[in-house]
Scaffold this motif. Structure first.
Motif, mmCIF file in Angstrom:
data_model
loop_
_atom_site.group_PDB
_atom_site.id
_atom_site.type_symbol
_atom_site.label_atom_id
_atom_site.label_comp_id
_atom_site.label_asym_id
_atom_site.label_seq_id
_atom_site.Cartn_x
_atom_site.Cartn_y
_atom_site.Cartn_z
ATOM 1 N N VAL A 131 0.853 -1.180 0.000
ATOM 2 C CA VAL A 131 0.000 0.000 0.000
ATOM 3 C C VAL A 131 0.887 1.228 0.000
ATOM 4 O O VAL A 131 1.723 1.397 0.883
ATOM 5 N N SER A 132 0.751 2.080 -1.017
ATOM 6 C CA SER A 132 1.586 3.279 -1.096
ATOM 7 C C SER A 132 1.158 4.257 -0.010
ATOM 8 O O SER A 132 -0.007 4.553 0.145
ATOM 9 N N SER A 133 2.104 4.750 0.737
ATOM 10 C CA SER A 133 1.835 5.723 1.781
ATOM 11 C C SER A 133 3.065 6.598 1.932
ATOM 12 O O SER A 133 4.172 6.179 1.597
ATOM 13 N N PRO A 134 2.902 7.842 2.436
ATOM 14 C CA PRO A 134 4.062 8.715 2.594
ATOM 15 C C PRO A 134 5.107 8.064 3.478
ATOM 16 O O PRO A 134 4.812 7.543 4.542
ATOM 17 N N GLY A 135 6.358 8.087 3.028
ATOM 18 C CA GLY A 135 7.435 7.584 3.852
ATOM 19 C C GLY A 135 7.843 6.157 3.609
ATOM 20 O O GLY A 135 8.752 5.671 4.260
ATOM 21 N N ILE A 136 7.191 5.443 2.688
ATOM 22 C CA ILE A 136 7.601 4.054 2.447
ATOM 23 C C ILE A 136 8.647 4.018 1.344
ATOM 24 O O ILE A 136 8.558 4.739 0.355
ATOM 25 N N SER A 137 9.691 3.237 1.541
ATOM 26 C CA SER A 137 10.737 3.091 0.534
ATOM 27 C C SER A 137 11.302 1.682 0.655
ATOM 28 O O SER A 137 10.729 0.834 1.330
ATOM 29 N N PHE A 138 12.419 1.448 -0.010
ATOM 30 C CA PHE A 138 13.038 0.131 0.017
ATOM 31 C C PHE A 138 14.507 0.259 0.413
ATOM 32 O O PHE A 138 15.114 1.324 0.284
ATOM 33 N N MET A 139 15.049 -0.841 0.891
ATOM 34 C CA MET A 139 16.476 -0.909 1.182
ATOM 35 C C MET A 139 16.994 -2.271 0.729
ATOM 36 O O MET A 139 16.236 -3.232 0.597
ATOM 37 N N TYR A 140 18.290 -2.328 0.465
ATOM 38 C CA TYR A 140 18.924 -3.579 0.066
ATOM 39 C C TYR A 140 19.478 -4.299 1.299
ATOM 40 O O TYR A 140 19.923 -3.665 2.255
ATOM 41 N N VAL A 141 19.436 -5.613 1.263
ATOM 42 C CA VAL A 141 20.202 -6.436 2.200
ATOM 43 C C VAL A 141 21.325 -7.072 1.380
ATOM 44 O O VAL A 141 21.065 -7.802 0.429
ATOM 45 N N VAL A 142 22.578 -6.743 1.713
ATOM 46 C CA VAL A 142 23.717 -7.240 0.938
ATOM 47 C C VAL A 142 24.535 -8.202 1.787
ATOM 48 O O VAL A 142 24.626 -8.073 3.012
ATOM 49 N N ASN A 143 25.123 -9.182 1.131
ATOM 50 C CA ASN A 143 25.933 -10.213 1.796
ATOM 51 C C ASN A 143 27.375 -10.054 1.321
ATOM 52 O O ASN A 143 27.714 -10.418 0.197
ATOM 53 N N CYS A 144 28.207 -9.477 2.163
ATOM 54 C CA CYS A 144 29.583 -9.159 1.788
ATOM 55 C C CYS A 144 30.532 -10.276 2.230
ATOM 56 O O CYS A 144 30.299 -10.956 3.234
ATOM 57 N N THR A 145 31.577 -10.439 1.473
ATOM 58 C CA THR A 145 32.601 -11.446 1.814
ATOM 59 C C THR A 145 33.693 -10.865 2.704
ATOM 60 O O THR A 145 34.602 -11.579 3.109
ATOM 61 N N LYS A 146 33.587 -9.563 2.978
ATOM 62 C CA LYS A 146 34.564 -8.915 3.853
ATOM 63 C C LYS A 146 33.855 -7.806 4.622
ATOM 64 O O LYS A 146 32.824 -7.300 4.179
ATOM 65 N N PRO A 147 34.366 -7.412 5.783
ATOM 66 C CA PRO A 147 33.725 -6.328 6.536
ATOM 67 C C PRO A 147 33.856 -4.996 5.795
ATOM 68 O O PRO A 147 34.877 -4.718 5.174
ATOM 69 N N MET A 148 32.785 -4.179 5.828
ATOM 70 C CA MET A 148 32.764 -2.899 5.144
ATOM 71 C C MET A 148 32.911 -1.773 6.164
ATOM 72 O O MET A 148 32.218 -1.754 7.195
ATOM 73 N N LYS A 149 33.808 -0.843 5.889
ATOM 74 C CA LYS A 149 34.095 0.248 6.817
ATOM 75 C C LYS A 149 33.269 1.499 6.527
ATOM 76 O O LYS A 149 33.167 2.392 7.340
ATOM 77 N N SER A 150 32.655 1.566 5.322
ATOM 78 C CA SER A 150 31.915 2.768 4.927
ATOM 79 C C SER A 150 30.660 2.936 5.774
ATOM 80 O O SER A 150 29.996 1.961 6.139
ATOM 81 N N SER A 151 30.303 4.196 6.059
ATOM 82 C CA SER A 151 29.133 4.488 6.890
ATOM 83 C C SER A 151 27.825 4.201 6.171
ATOM 84 O O SER A 151 26.775 4.118 6.812
ATOM 85 N N ILE A 152 27.867 4.055 4.837
ATOM 86 C CA ILE A 152 26.624 3.777 4.109
ATOM 87 C C ILE A 152 26.204 2.323 4.261
ATOM 88 O O ILE A 152 25.070 1.970 3.948
ATOM 89 N N TYR A 153 27.126 1.465 4.714
ATOM 90 C CA TYR A 153 26.804 0.060 4.971
ATOM 91 C C TYR A 153 26.448 -0.083 6.455
ATOM 92 O O TYR A 153 27.313 0.016 7.326
ATOM 93 N N VAL A 154 25.163 -0.298 6.755
ATOM 94 C CA VAL A 154 24.687 -0.401 8.138
ATOM 95 C C VAL A 154 24.676 -1.868 8.547
ATOM 96 O O VAL A 154 24.102 -2.712 7.843
ATOM 97 N N GLU A 155 25.314 -2.182 9.675
ATOM 98 C CA GLU A 155 25.389 -3.560 10.177
ATOM 99 C C GLU A 155 23.988 -4.156 10.299
ATOM 100 O O GLU A 155 23.085 -3.562 10.886
ATOM 101 N N ALA A 156 23.770 -5.364 9.738
ATOM 102 C CA ALA A 156 22.447 -5.988 9.751
ATOM 103 C C ALA A 156 22.250 -6.917 10.936
ATOM 104 O O ALA A 156 21.125 -7.285 11.251
ATOM 105 N N SER A 157 23.323 -7.327 11.593
ATOM 106 C CA SER A 157 23.209 -8.259 12.712
ATOM 107 C C SER A 157 22.724 -7.544 13.960
ATOM 108 O O SER A 157 23.156 -6.431 14.270
ATOM 109 N N ARG A 158 21.795 -8.195 14.673
ATOM 110 C CA ARG A 158 21.277 -7.632 15.919
ATOM 111 C C ARG A 158 22.101 -8.068 17.129
ATOM 112 O O ARG A 158 21.758 -7.749 18.265
ATOM 113 N N CYS A 159 23.162 -8.850 16.896
ATOM 114 C CA CYS A 159 23.992 -9.338 17.993
ATOM 115 C C CYS A 159 24.749 -8.168 18.637
ATOM 116 O O CYS A 159 25.390 -7.373 17.939
#
Length: 656
Positions: A131-159
């Motif tokens: 349902v289209s509503s103000p404020g809805i968008s999408f995000m990617y979940v990416v699986n990297c083979t190495k740790p990413m230091k850039s701030s645009i990559y947000v850690e997905a683990s809740r640990c």
């Protein structure tokens, strides 16, 4: 009595013969009762009723595609093609349901939301979109083979506690904003899923904040759909259908033969025999008639489906598309959405646009196409180019209609209309400040860059102009109208066209003059530059009624002022706004360079808009003169052609 016994095989033969003749109409009638309202059931606090059904309920109590599971008697789950979702609530009054990714219900901090929903069609039913509503968008979940230091990559683990093991993990999951430029994607981080989230952007958000938003869930909408039934029956479905029909009629015949009057004499037997024969004949005749009517209806439906569109090119195209997200509506549904085309929003060379409303309450803009150009090619271009993509700065195609000469496209409704109504209208041109105009320019650039680099095929729009930039309730821009668009392989740096395409004042010169350079994505860059110029001047670039003759062609006039070191006349604005406007001007001049090779790519345009204005070098004056061989070839002379002459000449060719 011996006589009666001798006649019994005849009765059995008649019953078998009758059942054989009525099997087809029985099955035909049974299809009407395939889906019934079987009441309701509860799984936890979720009320489950028609058109949904639990996996444990009979198959006819709901639709095959809307089967829900009740886990441990308190967790309702929807198993989709690309994932599993936990159902929080179902709102039957407005055809919506709230779901969250099933992984969010688990305490395992290393489980990630990887489920995606795709549109699908069932018999008489369509379960289609967020349902289209103000404020809805999408995000990617990416699986990297190495740790990413850039701030645009947000850690997905809740640990919160990292493992002390000496061995390093083989996978690192991150969240990535969907508006991230393709150039910032690391090759070691393939995309695992594209997840909806109820924020405009995850930029600057923490992992905990993202999960809090995800836990709110998303609304999904369903629609009843009277189009083609795409559900393919399995062998079990066929057996169920036959068994259903046989049960109905076997019960009737067995009740008659087992509980009918006793045969006490030969006369009674004959009367009963005649009565049974007449009843059986009547049933056979009636059921056969119904069967013939069902057969005729089936034949008529098949014939209508085969001749649904007079345009074979469009039908052939649609048959070859198996992963289109847009919905195919009937023309009757289009008329119902628009209340018989009551609210007209606008009109152009393509046809007319009307405001409509889906059953879910979502407002849409329905473009009713006029006479199709190029054997339906404009319709095919539009559906093929944006039928599979989703980007915050690209208009969303919800559905389409093709019935003979009737063709329509259904889009999200944009409250603030198109950009030309803002920058060309005297009463509206001061509605938006320079900061918002700069944000609109950035959004349009991101949308075009996504079309060029963000898809499996590069999409060249060929008609970028203010009229085709739509603005939502927050004045966020959406690139729209892909009637002239073409799809090419990302490997193709130069593409082929049989004829020039575009709109007066925005068409790139190489589409008309062959010797300037090959046709590529740089044609859209040129159109974007002309669009930027009109946003800066808040007027059309070519205006014969300008106050001074030097201002007739705005880009030439503004370049001369800057070349002489004079300021742009913008009224009372802040120093910060002056910097933004000057940046837009310099970028625009780079985009409208005569030679395609001198223009930047849209990725470079984005970087230029986001950098300091002092670092931007002023380009040469565009259209100062054409290459000698090009001028001679077209005009039969060697005189250089200035910018207004070239622009008007290109427009003249396009109109012709």
């Amino acid at each position: 009595m011996p006589k009666s016994k001798a006649k019994l095989p005849l009765f059995g033969f008649m019953v078998a013969f009758a059942l054989f003749l009525i099997l087809f109409p029985a099955a035909c009638l049974a299809t009407r009762h395939r889906h019934e309202d079987c009441g309701f059931a509860f799984c936890g606090n979720v009320n489950i009723s028609y058109p949904f059904r639990l996996k444990t309920q009979p198959r006819h109590c709901g639709y095959h595609k809307l089967e829900l599971e009740c886990e441990n008697n308190n967790r309702t789950t929807l198993v989709a093609k690309n994932g599993k979702f936990s159902v929080q609530e179902i709102f039957y009054e407005n055809y919506t349901m709230r779901v969250i990714d099933a992984s969010l219900d688990r305490d395992d901090c290393n489980s990630f939301p990887l489920s995606s929903l795709v549109s699908y069609v069932g018999c008489d039913f369509l379960f289609y979109d967020f349902v289209s509503s103000p404020g809805i968008s999408f995000m990617y979940v990416v699986n990297c083979t190495k740790p990413m230091k850039s701030s645009i990559y947000v850690e997905a683990s809740r640990c919160t506690n990292k493992s002390n093991s000496s061995s390093s993990p083989s996978s690192y999951f991150y969240f990535l904003d969907i508006n991230t430029p393709p150039s910032d994607f690391d090759q070691s981080c393939p995309v695992e899923a594209q997840i909806p989230i109820t924020v405009n952007s995850i930029s600057g958000m923490s992992t905990l904040e993202i999960y809090k938003n995800l836990s709110k869930g998303i609304l999904l909408s369903w629609e009843y759909y009277n189009g083609t039934c795409s559900y393919k029956a399995s062998l079990q479905d066929v057996l169920d259908l036959v068994r259903y029909g046989l049960t109905i009629y076997l019960q009737s015949f067995l009740n008659f033969f087992l509980h009918g009057p006793k045969i006490t004499s030969d006369l009674t037997y004959k009367r009963t025999y005649i009565l049974c024969l007449g009843a059986t004949g009547g049933v056979i005749l009636l059921r056969t008639l119904i069967g013939v009517l069902c057969l005729l209806a089936l034949v008529m439906y098949k014939w209508r489906k085969r001749h649904l569109s007079a345009d074979d090119a469009i039908e052939e195209f649609l048959k070859g598309q198996t992963n289109l997200a847009p919905i195919r509506y009937s023309f009757k549904e289009i008329k119902k959405m628009t209340k018989n085309f009551k609210d007209k929003l606008g009109e152009g060379g393509y046809g007319s646009v009307f405001k409509g409303k889906l059953r879910s309450g979502h407002h849409v803009a329905i473009k009713l196409l006029g006479k199709s150009k190029g054997n339906g090619q404009d319709f095919i271009n539009e559906v093929a180019s944006i039928g599979r993509i989703h980007h915050v700065n690209v208009a969303k195609l919800i559905g389409f209609c093709v019935e003979g000469s009737k063709q329509a496209l259904v889009y999200d409704f944009m409250v603030n209309g198109s950009l030309d109504k803002i920058i060309f209208s005297e009463e509206n041109k001061n509605t938006l400040g320079w900061k918002k105009m700069f944000d609109i320019a950035l959004g349009v650039a991101r949308g075009i860059d996504y079309l060029h680099q963000g898809c499996d095929m590069q999409i060249l729009h060929f008609d970028i102009k203010p009229h085709n930039i739509l603005l939502d309730e927050n004045f966020n821009p959406k690139v729209s109208d892909f009637g002239l668009a073409k799809l090419y392989s990302v490997e193709d740096s130069i593409v082929s066209l049989t004829a020039a395409r575009g709109t007066i004042g925005y068409i790139a010169p190489e589409l008309v003059y062959k010797n300037i350079g090959g046709i590529s994505y740089k044609a859209d860059v040129y159109s974007f530059g002309m669009l930027l110029m009109e946003m800066i001047g808040r007027r059309r670039n070519l205006n014969a009624f300008a106050d001074h003759s030097s201002q007739i062609y705005f880009p030439s006039w503004i370049y001369d002022r800057l070349d002489r070191g004079e300021d742009i006349e913008l009224g009372d604005i802040s120093d910060g706004e002056k910097i933004m406007v000057r940046k837009m001007v310099v970028v625009a001049f780079w985009c409208i360079q005569l030679m395609p090779a001198d223009r930047p790519s849209m990725s470079k345009v984005l970087k230029m808009l986001e950098t300091d204005v002092e670092l931007l070098e002023m380009p040469p004056k565009p259209f100062y003169q054409l290459p000698l061989e090009t001028s001679s070839e077209i005009h039969g002379c060697e005189n250089p052609i200035d910018e207004p002459t070239l622009s008007m000449h290109a427009d003249y060719i396009e109109e012709a």
